[in-house]
Design a protein around this motif. Structure first.
Motif, short mmCIF file in Angstrom:
data_model
loop_
_atom_site.label_atom_id
_atom_site.label_comp_id
_atom_site.label_asym_id
_atom_site.label_seq_id
_atom_site.Cartn_x
_atom_site.Cartn_y
_atom_site.Cartn_z
N GLU A 132 101.44 41.76 0.52
CA GLU A 132 100.14 42.30 0.10
C GLU A 132 99.08 42.36 1.21
OE1 GLU A 132 98.49 40.95 -3.69
OE2 GLU A 132 100.45 40.07 -4.14
N TRP A 133 99.05 41.35 2.09
CA TRP A 133 97.97 41.25 3.07
C TRP A 133 98.49 40.81 4.43
CZ3 TRP A 133 93.79 43.32 0.99
CH2 TRP A 133 93.57 43.21 -0.40
N ASN A 166 100.99 46.21 3.22
CA ASN A 166 100.00 45.19 3.58
C ASN A 166 98.98 45.70 4.60
OD1 ASN A 166 101.79 45.13 5.81
ND2 ASN A 166 102.83 43.32 5.02
#
Length: 336
Positions: A132-133, A166
């Motif tokens: 995600e990040w 991401n």
């Protein structure tokens, strides 16, 4: 006084614009110290666990050298050394590691895993990348932008390619927080989630950043100070490769797209690795299968005068060092 002390670095949205700006500037300072051989052992005697479910070149190298430069002792634990739910729960692993190490880096798949490590370990945890990040990459990227333009606010950064990964998420949110206009050129099916776009828009209201998402690559790059791309297929992603490549070929960064910015000063960025030629097994296999010399970026642009990709790669070291020192080094940092 240090609002970073003991805090984990899990995703950009957890930090204020001022805090992210501080980390960018602190990274520049540590880069100066490194280049001038001035010692900065802010983490003398600390022990750092480096947990890697996903393989890595830059992240592992940067965390290892950063820890050593700061006086800390890094210990690498690969996917065969850690369990994360197979034989031991993340919670139990976190509680054990937190009693042995002063800080933990995690690079892997689920954001929930790095959040769990932070919740149960009792020590600072740093996100070296999840699905995600990618927050440590952001500090390096915006340091690179600031080095080239002298400021961040008001710049325009265009990201092209897979906006749902991401990097798409992180660049959208971080640019919005720092007052950098963020354009995204991608097929609508590959835009970030509405939740991520909402977070970015909320941050942009405060910073003055302008957010522009479009399926038109020419419109996306117009007026851009920097063009940014990433690999089109994320590590471990199960997709129809032919469909993905055909969908994203119009968003390839080539000289024509660089020229379409209308600026001579535009820089080109990539978080690496890059399939800019056939010099890798994957690049060769995909390039030959689809009849292209390169995928997300052409070799002439990647190795051309506008490219800052290797400065950007070096800056991973300085930014990771800043994050580790700020959160674990008992530094005096006046209230930001």
């Amino acid at each position: 006084m240090n609002q970073f002390q003991g805090k984990s670095f899990l995703k950009e949205i957890d930090f204020s614009s001022a805090e992210l700006s501080y980390l960018v500037d602190f990274s520049a300072h540590l880069k100066y110290l490194k280049h001038h051989n001035i010692a900065h052992p802010y983490l003398q005697g600390k022990n750092i666990a480096l947990l890697f479910e996903k393989t890595s070149t830059r992240t592992r190298s940067a965390f290892t050298v950063a820890a050593n430069d700061l006086g800390a002792n890094p210990e690498f634990l690969g996917k065969n050394d850690i369990q994360f739910g197979k034989k031991e729960s993340t919670e139990d692993t976190a509680k054990v590691l937190g009693r042995m190490f002063d800080g933990i880096e995690y690079r892997g798949f689920a954001q929930a895993t790095v959040e769990g490590l932070a919740k149960y370990s009792g020590v600072p945890v740093w996100n070296g990348l999840t699905d995600e990040w990618h927050p440590t990459q952001m500090i390096a990227d915006f340091l690179t932008l600031k080095e080239n333009f002298g400021h961040l606010k008001g710049l325009t950064l265009t990201y092209l390619g897979d906006g749902r990964n991401n990097m798409g998420n992180s660049l959208l949110v971080t640019a919005a927080k720092l007052g950098v206009n963020i354009h995204m050129g991608a097929p609508k099916a590959l835009w970030p989630s509405n939740e991520v776009i909402g977070l970015a828009k909320e941050a942009a209201v405060k910073s003055g950043s302008k957010i522009f998402l479009t399926e038109d690559p020419q419109a996306a790059v117009e007026g851009a100070d920097a063009l940014y791309t990433d690999v089109w297929i994320s590590m471990g992603e199960q997709i129809n490769v032919k469909e993905r490549i055909e969908m994203l070929l119009p968003y390839q960064i080539n000289q024509a797209l660089v020229d379409a910015t209308g600026k001579d000063s535009t820089i080109v960025m990539h978080c690496l690795p890059a399939y800019h030629n056939h010099d890798t097994e994957v690049g060769k296999e995909l390039g030959e299968e689809f009849g292209v010399d390169a995928l997300e970026i052409t070799d002439d642009v990647f190795n051309g005068p506008a490219s800052v990709v290797f400065d950007e790669a070096e800056n991973r070291l300085h930014s990771i060092k800043a994050i580790m020192a700020a959160t674990l080094g008992n530094l005096f940092i006046p209230e930001i």
